[in-house]
Design an enzyme around this catalytic site. Structure first.
Site, PDB file in Angstrom:
ATOM      1  N   CYS A 251       0.821  -1.215   0.000  1.00 34.40           N
ATOM      2  CA  CYS A 251       0.000   0.000   0.000  1.00 34.40           C
ATOM      3  C   CYS A 251       0.852   1.261   0.000  1.00 34.40           C
ATOM      4  O   CYS A 251       0.898   2.007   0.981  1.00 34.40           O
ATOM      5  CB  CYS A 251      -0.929  -0.033   1.194  1.00 34.40           C
ATOM      6  SG  CYS A 251      -2.020  -1.448   1.091  1.00 34.40           S
TER       7      CYS A 251
ATOM      8  N   TYR B 227      21.481  -7.121  -3.484  1.00 34.56           N
ATOM      9  CA  TYR B 227      20.645  -6.134  -2.809  1.00 34.56           C
ATOM     10  C   TYR B 227      19.166  -6.376  -3.093  1.00 34.56           C
ATOM     11  O   TYR B 227      18.370  -5.448  -3.123  1.00 34.56           O
ATOM     12  CB  TYR B 227      21.078  -4.702  -3.186  1.00 34.56           C
ATOM     13  CG  TYR B 227      22.555  -4.476  -2.965  1.00 34.56           C
ATOM     14  CD1 TYR B 227      23.071  -4.412  -1.673  1.00 34.56           C
ATOM     15  CD2 TYR B 227      23.457  -4.381  -4.032  1.00 34.56           C
ATOM     16  CE1 TYR B 227      24.426  -4.244  -1.451  1.00 34.56           C
ATOM     17  CE2 TYR B 227      24.816  -4.226  -3.819  1.00 34.56           C
ATOM     18  CZ  TYR B 227      25.296  -4.153  -2.526  1.00 34.56           C
ATOM     19  OH  TYR B 227      26.643  -3.988  -2.309  1.00 34.56           O
TER      20      TYR B 227
HETATM   21  N1  LLP Z   1      32.622  -2.349   0.431  1.00 39.48           N
HETATM   22  C1  LLP Z   1      31.954  -1.427   1.130  1.00 39.48           C
HETATM   23  C2  LLP Z   1      32.632  -0.767   2.233  1.00 39.48           C
HETATM   24  C3  LLP Z   1      30.629  -1.102   0.789  1.00 39.48           C
HETATM   25  O1  LLP Z   1      29.980  -0.162   1.485  1.00 39.48           O
HETATM   26  C4  LLP Z   1      29.999  -1.765  -0.294  1.00 39.48           C
HETATM   27  C5  LLP Z   1      28.615  -1.456  -0.672  1.00 39.48           C
HETATM   28  C6  LLP Z   1      30.729  -2.752  -0.991  1.00 39.48           C
HETATM   29  C7  LLP Z   1      32.047  -3.009  -0.601  1.00 39.48           C
HETATM   30  C8  LLP Z   1      30.168  -3.525  -2.141  1.00 39.48           C
HETATM   31  O2  LLP Z   1      29.832  -2.724  -3.207  1.00 39.48           O
HETATM   32  P1  LLP Z   1      29.376  -3.395  -4.584  1.00 39.48           P
HETATM   33  O3  LLP Z   1      30.574  -4.117  -5.169  1.00 39.48           O
HETATM   34  O4  LLP Z   1      28.270  -4.317  -4.294  1.00 39.48           O
HETATM   35  O5  LLP Z   1      28.940  -2.246  -5.415  1.00 39.48           O
HETATM   36  N2  LLP Z   1      21.728  -1.215  -1.948  1.00 39.48           N
HETATM   37  C9  LLP Z   1      22.381  -0.519  -3.037  1.00 39.48           C
HETATM   38  C10 LLP Z   1      23.877  -0.697  -2.990  1.00 39.48           C
HETATM   39  C11 LLP Z   1      24.482  -0.294  -1.663  1.00 39.48           C
HETATM   40  C12 LLP Z   1      25.974  -0.512  -1.617  1.00 39.48           C
HETATM   41  C13 LLP Z   1      26.499  -0.316  -0.232  1.00 39.48           C
HETATM   42  N3  LLP Z   1      27.889  -0.599  -0.060  1.00 39.48           N
HETATM   43  C14 LLP Z   1      21.798  -1.035  -4.366  1.00 39.48           C
HETATM   44  O6  LLP Z   1      20.891  -1.850  -4.357  1.00 39.48           O
HETATM   45  O7  LLP Z   1      22.189  -0.545  -5.422  1.00 39.48           O
END
Ligand code: LLP
Length: 433
Positions: A362, A391
């Site tokens: 909702c 995510y």
């Molecule tokens: N290392 C640190 C310190 C981080 O904060 C993050 C992601 C990663 C590694 C991994 O990043 P990646 O390789 O997955 O881009 N919920 C959001 C993304 C948030 C990312 C947070 N930190 C989405 O759905 O796009």
């Protein structure tokens, strides 16, 4: 119980996604999604173990020429079976909470020694748990946290290996909610202040200045910002060595983006480009490289299977209402993220329908796509939201008192339920009357 499936999986994954039509029906590797939905219900997360391993290996190969550890970012998808799958390929893990530490412990205890602990708000119990687990590295995000780490290390009688997570003040184009590398963001310590803080850490024997770390954000498609950030970090490491610190680790963070669109995307090329850029920035620097990829490894290996409940018209608009909602996949609502949506039955004709694909929650923000043109679908049809492996499940909630979906891992010719659907009993269990 794990189940054998009939069709053999393809040997390689030339496409960036493991989802393809066979006999006009969508499959994940060898598994027929229609049968999975019939057996396990919807919404249902489905992942390909082969694709997860393939992506992990792309990283491993691209950085093979230097000592490195790929510390998968647990927050992207923290399902125990997926953590175990990666641990068996010798992954380390990037965690941001005591809860994620427990997940690593449960999935594969020996991997604790390959854990890096990031996060701006570590609490005492989390620091203690990580010290007692003898993790590899604390990525410290403030001077106050460093003081607390020293105190807790003394209390636990452990020397704490740490890296300062520096904020390099580098701009990277991505959604503002997932950009972290500018001085206006809450993350890290101003790179200009770092040298003095490392110096101050020498005053206590409970701290071991073992590395330098950086992470500039997520879903970053160009490699230049990673290179710019790492160049600054490399020069800081040289200064720290001059100051007599024994720096052994350089943590380049995560953040490499994927293509959520329908266009062709070559993951191998993208990782190779990323590796070349990082290697160039590191120059002669020989410290052990830590990487924290999350999305790149898991996003395209997973998808969310959902059933159409209703198709309705309000004025000129058509709405396709699915049994998955924003509580099951919040990315479109939260970041206006794009996910491709495809029908489970391969369309035969050319006719299309333009509609909003929405969930039952909702909130007007509960949408997966707006004004999306797709082959016509009708109630009871199944559709697949692609690239939901990262995510997706990890950001689910029980909003509107909706139980979380089940998760299936397709592993070669085995279909495994890795998390059962939540029940009403699960939902109400923590509450007291
Ligand atoms: N290392 C640190 C310190 C981080 O904060 C993050 C992601 C990663 C590694 C991994 O990043 P990646 O390789 O997955 O881009 N919920 C959001 C993304 C948030 C990312 C947070 N930190 C989405 O759905 O796009």
């Amino acid at each position: 119980m794990p189940k054998k499936i009939a069709a053999p999986p393809p040997e390689t994954q030339p496409s960036p996604r493991p989802f393809a039509y066979r006999n006009r029906l969508l499959h994940c590797d060898g598994a027929d999604l229609t049968s999975l939905a019939a057996e396990h219900g919807t919404p249902l997360y489905v992942y390909s173990a082969q694709q997860i391993s393939h992506r992990f290996q792309l990283f491993a190969e691209a950085f093979a020429s230097r000592p490195h550890t790929i510390c998968y970012a647990v927050k992207a998808n923290s399902s125990l079976a997926i953590l175990r799958l990666l641990a068996k390929q010798r992954a380390g893990f990037d965690i941001v909470s005591g809860g994620e530490l427990e997940r690593v412990r449960k999935a594969h205890k020996p991997a604790l020694k390959k854990v890096v602990f990031s996060g701006v708000g570590k609490q005492i119990w989390e620091i203690d748990a990580a010290l007692n687990a003898d993790i590899l590295l604390f990525n410290v995000e403030s001077e106050a946290e460093l003081h607390l780490l020293a105190a807790r290390a003394e209390a636990c009688n452990k020397v704490a290996p740490f890296a300062l997570r520096v904020n390099p003040d580098v701009f990277a184009e991505t959604h503002p909610y997932i950009s972290t590398g500018l001085s206006e963001h809450k993350f890290g310590i101003d790179i200009k202040a770092a040298r003095a803080i490392y110096r101050s850490a020498k005053k206590t024997k409970w701290l071991d200045p073992a590395g330098v770390s950086v992470h500039i954000g997520s879903q970053i498609r160009k490699v230049d910002p990673f290179a710019a950030a790492l160049t600054r970090v490399t020069s800081l490491i040289a200064d720290l060595r001059k100051d007599g610190h024994n720096i052994r680790y350089v943590d380049a963070g995560g953040g490499l983006g994927v293509d959520y669109g329908a266009t062709a995307f070559d993951p191998a090329k993208q990782v190779a480009k990323y590796a070349a850029a990082l290697t160039k920035s590191l120059g002669e620097e020989s410290a052990h490289l830590l990487l924290e990829p999350g999305r790149f490894i898991i996003a395209q290996a997973g998808a969310l299977l959902t059933r159409v409940l209703y198709v309705k018209k309000n004025g000129t608009k058509t709405f396709i209402i699915t049994d998955a909602g924003m509580n099951d996949l919040i990315r479109p609502a939260l970041y206006h993220a794009h996910h491709e949506i495809i029908p489970i039955k391969q369309p035969t004709g050319k006719s299309t329908l333009t509609a909003d694909i929405v969930g039952p929650v909702c909130e007007s923000g509960d949408f997966f796509a707006r004004d999306r043109t797709l082959p016509p679908v009708k109630p009871n049809d199944l559709v697949l939201l692609l690239d939901a492996g990262a995510y997706g499940m990890s950001q689910t909630s029980n909003y509107n008192s909706r139980p979380r979906p089940a998760e299936i891992l397709i592993d070669g010719d085995i279909t495994k339920l890795i998390r059962r659907r939540e029940t009403m009993r699960d939902l109400l269990a923590p509450e007291l009357l």
